[in-house]
Design a protein around this motif. Structure first.
Motif, PDB file in Angstrom:
ATOM      1  N   SER A  89      -5.888 -17.026 -46.382  1.00 34.14           N
ATOM      2  CA  SER A  89      -5.689 -18.175 -45.496  1.00 34.14           C
ATOM      3  C   SER A  89      -4.789 -17.810 -44.322  1.00 34.14           C
ATOM      4  N   TRP A  90      -3.752 -16.993 -44.567  1.00 30.20           N
ATOM      5  CA  TRP A  90      -2.884 -16.585 -43.470  1.00 30.20           C
ATOM      6  C   TRP A  90      -3.633 -15.712 -42.471  1.00 30.20           C
ATOM      7  N   ALA A  91      -4.502 -14.824 -42.973  1.00 26.60           N
ATOM      8  CA  ALA A  91      -5.309 -14.000 -42.068  1.00 26.60           C
ATOM      9  C   ALA A  91      -6.213 -14.872 -41.208  1.00 26.60           C
ATOM     10  N   MET A  92      -6.809 -15.895 -41.814  1.00 25.71           N
ATOM     11  CA  MET A  92      -7.701 -16.788 -41.070  1.00 25.71           C
ATOM     12  C   MET A  92      -6.921 -17.672 -40.101  1.00 25.71           C
ATOM     13  N   ILE A  93      -5.731 -18.087 -40.503  1.00 25.55           N
ATOM     14  CA  ILE A  93      -4.892 -18.901 -39.609  1.00 25.55           C
ATOM     15  C   ILE A  93      -4.571 -18.125 -38.340  1.00 25.55           C
ATOM     16  N   ILE A  94      -4.169 -16.869 -38.502  1.00 26.08           N
ATOM     17  CA  ILE A  94      -3.818 -16.038 -37.337  1.00 26.08           C
ATOM     18  C   ILE A  94      -5.044 -15.792 -36.470  1.00 26.08           C
ATOM     19  N   GLN A  95      -6.175 -15.451 -37.115  1.00 23.34           N
ATOM     20  CA  GLN A  95      -7.390 -15.165 -36.358  1.00 23.34           C
ATOM     21  C   GLN A  95      -7.895 -16.389 -35.606  1.00 23.34           C
ATOM     22  N   ARG A  96      -7.912 -17.548 -36.258  1.00 21.54           N
ATOM     23  CA  ARG A  96      -8.398 -18.769 -35.625  1.00 21.54           C
ATOM     24  C   ARG A  96      -7.462 -19.238 -34.526  1.00 21.54           C
ATOM     25  N   SER A  97      -6.162 -19.081 -34.733  1.00 17.61           N
ATOM     26  CA  SER A  97      -5.198 -19.490 -33.703  1.00 17.61           C
ATOM     27  C   SER A  97      -5.423 -18.693 -32.426  1.00 17.61           C
ATOM     28  N   ARG A  98      -5.619 -17.392 -32.574  1.00 10.83           N
ATOM     29  CA  ARG A  98      -5.881 -16.550 -31.404  1.00 10.83           C
ATOM     30  C   ARG A  98      -7.212 -16.920 -30.750  1.00 10.83           C
ATOM     31  N   ALA A  99      -8.246 -17.122 -31.570  1.00 11.59           N
ATOM     32  CA  ALA A  99      -9.572 -17.433 -31.028  1.00 11.59           C
ATOM     33  C   ALA A  99      -9.566 -18.750 -30.261  1.00 11.59           C
ATOM     34  N   HIS A 145     -14.147 -20.818 -40.519  1.00  9.07           N
ATOM     35  CA  HIS A 145     -13.029 -20.647 -41.474  1.00  9.07           C
ATOM     36  C   HIS A 145     -12.229 -21.917 -41.729  1.00  9.07           C
ATOM     37  N   LEU A 146     -12.399 -22.962 -40.937  1.00 12.18           N
ATOM     38  CA  LEU A 146     -11.624 -24.180 -41.185  1.00 12.18           C
ATOM     39  C   LEU A 146     -11.968 -24.812 -42.532  1.00 12.18           C
ATOM     40  N   PRO A 147     -13.240 -24.828 -42.962  1.00 15.09           N
ATOM     41  CA  PRO A 147     -13.519 -25.361 -44.298  1.00 15.09           C
ATOM     42  C   PRO A 147     -12.801 -24.589 -45.407  1.00 15.09           C
ATOM     43  N   PHE A 148     -12.646 -23.271 -45.231  1.00 16.74           N
ATOM     44  CA  PHE A 148     -11.937 -22.490 -46.246  1.00 16.74           C
ATOM     45  C   PHE A 148     -10.476 -22.924 -46.328  1.00 16.74           C
ATOM     46  N   LEU A 149      -9.843 -23.149 -45.179  1.00 18.79           N
ATOM     47  CA  LEU A 149      -8.453 -23.598 -45.189  1.00 18.79           C
ATOM     48  C   LEU A 149      -8.327 -24.960 -45.863  1.00 18.79           C
ATOM     49  N   ALA A 150      -9.287 -25.835 -45.611  1.00 17.03           N
ATOM     50  CA  ALA A 150      -9.263 -27.143 -46.261  1.00 17.03           C
ATOM     51  C   ALA A 150      -9.418 -26.999 -47.768  1.00 17.03           C
ATOM     52  N   THR A 151     -10.270 -26.068 -48.187  1.00 18.97           N
ATOM     53  CA  THR A 151     -10.472 -25.842 -49.623  1.00 18.97           C
ATOM     54  C   THR A 151      -9.205 -25.299 -50.270  1.00 18.97           C
ATOM     55  N   ALA A 169      -0.997 -23.800 -50.624  1.00 22.05           N
ATOM     56  CA  ALA A 169      -1.613 -25.029 -50.120  1.00 22.05           C
ATOM     57  C   ALA A 169      -0.944 -25.571 -48.861  1.00 22.05           C
ATOM     58  N   ILE A 170       0.374 -25.589 -48.832  1.00 20.28           N
ATOM     59  CA  ILE A 170       1.084 -26.253 -47.730  1.00 20.28           C
ATOM     60  C   ILE A 170       0.767 -25.627 -46.374  1.00 20.28           C
ATOM     61  N   PRO A 171       0.877 -24.292 -46.210  1.00 20.82           N
ATOM     62  CA  PRO A 171       0.521 -23.718 -44.897  1.00 20.82           C
ATOM     63  C   PRO A 171      -0.948 -23.941 -44.539  1.00 20.82           C
ATOM     64  N   ALA A 172      -1.831 -23.888 -45.556  1.00 21.77           N
ATOM     65  CA  ALA A 172      -3.255 -24.072 -45.282  1.00 21.77           C
ATOM     66  C   ALA A 172      -3.540 -25.474 -44.761  1.00 21.77           C
ATOM     67  N   VAL A 173      -2.915 -26.484 -45.373  1.00 18.14           N
ATOM     68  CA  VAL A 173      -3.122 -27.868 -44.933  1.00 18.14           C
ATOM     69  C   VAL A 173      -2.577 -28.078 -43.523  1.00 18.14           C
ATOM     70  N   MET A 174      -1.369 -27.577 -43.281  1.00 15.44           N
ATOM     71  CA  MET A 174      -0.763 -27.744 -41.959  1.00 15.44           C
ATOM     72  C   MET A 174      -1.588 -27.040 -40.885  1.00 15.44           C
ATOM     73  N   ALA A 175      -2.027 -25.812 -41.193  1.00 17.88           N
ATOM     74  CA  ALA A 175      -2.823 -25.063 -40.211  1.00 17.88           C
ATOM     75  C   ALA A 175      -4.176 -25.730 -39.989  1.00 17.88           C
ATOM     76  N   ASN A 193      -4.957 -28.903 -40.173  1.00 20.67           N
ATOM     77  CA  ASN A 193      -4.788 -30.086 -39.324  1.00 20.67           C
ATOM     78  C   ASN A 193      -4.536 -29.696 -37.870  1.00 20.67           C
ATOM     79  N   ARG A 194      -3.693 -28.683 -37.667  1.00 26.70           N
ATOM     80  CA  ARG A 194      -3.377 -28.260 -36.300  1.00 26.70           C
ATOM     81  C   ARG A 194      -4.596 -27.646 -35.623  1.00 26.70           C
ATOM     82  N   LEU A 195      -5.301 -26.767 -36.329  1.00 26.10           N
ATOM     83  CA  LEU A 195      -6.477 -26.116 -35.751  1.00 26.10           C
ATOM     84  C   LEU A 195      -7.622 -27.102 -35.536  1.00 26.10           C
ATOM     85  N   SER A 196      -7.769 -28.059 -36.440  1.00 25.79           N
ATOM     86  CA  SER A 196      -8.807 -29.086 -36.263  1.00 25.79           C
ATOM     87  C   SER A 196      -8.541 -29.906 -35.009  1.00 25.79           C
TER      88      SER A 196
END
Length: 229
Positions: free
Chosen positions: A32-42, A127-133, A186-192, A194-197
């Motif tokens: 999830s952290w790898a996806m958070i960083i990748q999606r934030s940059r994208a 990757h956003l559905p994965f973070l939600a999961t 869970a906590i970073p995934a939920v926060m990320a 919501n922010r990325l969505s």
């Protein structure tokens, strides 16, 4: 009992199932952290591309010239550029073959842009559905490990004649680590998520607004008289 047990010590002393739960949660957290960083940059790059292209679009440049510039790198387009390219390509094709029916020309161009918009938004949501999961199931996975660990600890007490807190405490502690790891994932995934969505929704609105504005320009060209063109 050593009162200074580390998380590593607790992990090593845990049962095989609790270890498996901890490893699954750790893997989910790292992914999830790898996806958070990748999606934030994208998404940041997508926002910058929208701003640059729309500055160019509204600079007064001739649309045919802009189209040729975009067409030269058509395999690397995204966002508003891709919507512009899809719409103008279809508009030009239909205008040549069906110029006498402007309604049909506009319907085709609008349809091409809507399809392009849908694809662009789908790409943004990667990757956003994965973070939600991860955010929704990690606490339950951790809780499962905790329940199993505590149950295992109390079952072990049944084999001794005199139970003490010192005997059950390590088992409970190692089980609770699973819950902590579930929350840690869970906590970073939920926060990320919501922010990325929110960023995706904002970009989708930017794309939709551009599409409507570009449609208005194409509409004027489609319905313009030969003298006006």
């Amino acid at each position: 009992m050593n009162a200074e047990l580390s998380i590593l010590d607790l992990f090593l002393q845990a049962s095989l199932l609790v270890k498996s739960v901890m490893l699954v949660l750790l893997s989910m957290s790292l992914m999830s952290w790898a996806m958070i960083i990748q999606r934030s940059r994208a998404l940041s790059q997508a926002s910058q591309k929208v701003e640059r292209f729309e500055d160019r679009f509204w600079s007064g440049v001739d649309l045919s010239q802009l189209y040729q510039e975009v067409k030269a790198r058509k395999h690397y387009l995204s966002g508003s550029e891709q919507i512009f390219y899809a719409g103008f390509t279809e508009f030009a094709r239909l205008h040549r073959s069906n110029g006498g029916v402007p309604e049909g020309v506009m319907e085709g161009a609008s349809r091409a842009m809507r399809v392009s918009l849908s694809k662009e938004v789908e790409e943004l949501e990667t990757h956003l559905p994965f973070l939600a999961t991860v955010g929704s199931i990690s606490p339950y996975i951790g809780l499962f490990g905790t329940v199993w660990g505590i149950m295992h600890a109390f079952i072990g007490l049944g084999a001794v004649k005199q139970a003490t807190l010192a005997m059950v405490a390590p088992g409970i502690a190692e089980a609770l680590v699973a819950t902590a790891m579930g929350l840690f994932a869970a906590i970073p995934a939920v926060m990320a998520h919501n922010r990325l969505s929110h960023k995706v929704n904002r970009l989708e609105n930017d794309y939709a607004n551009f599409m409507e504005e570009f449609s208005s320009i194409l509409h004027r060209q489609a319905f313009a008289t030969p003298k006006e063109q």
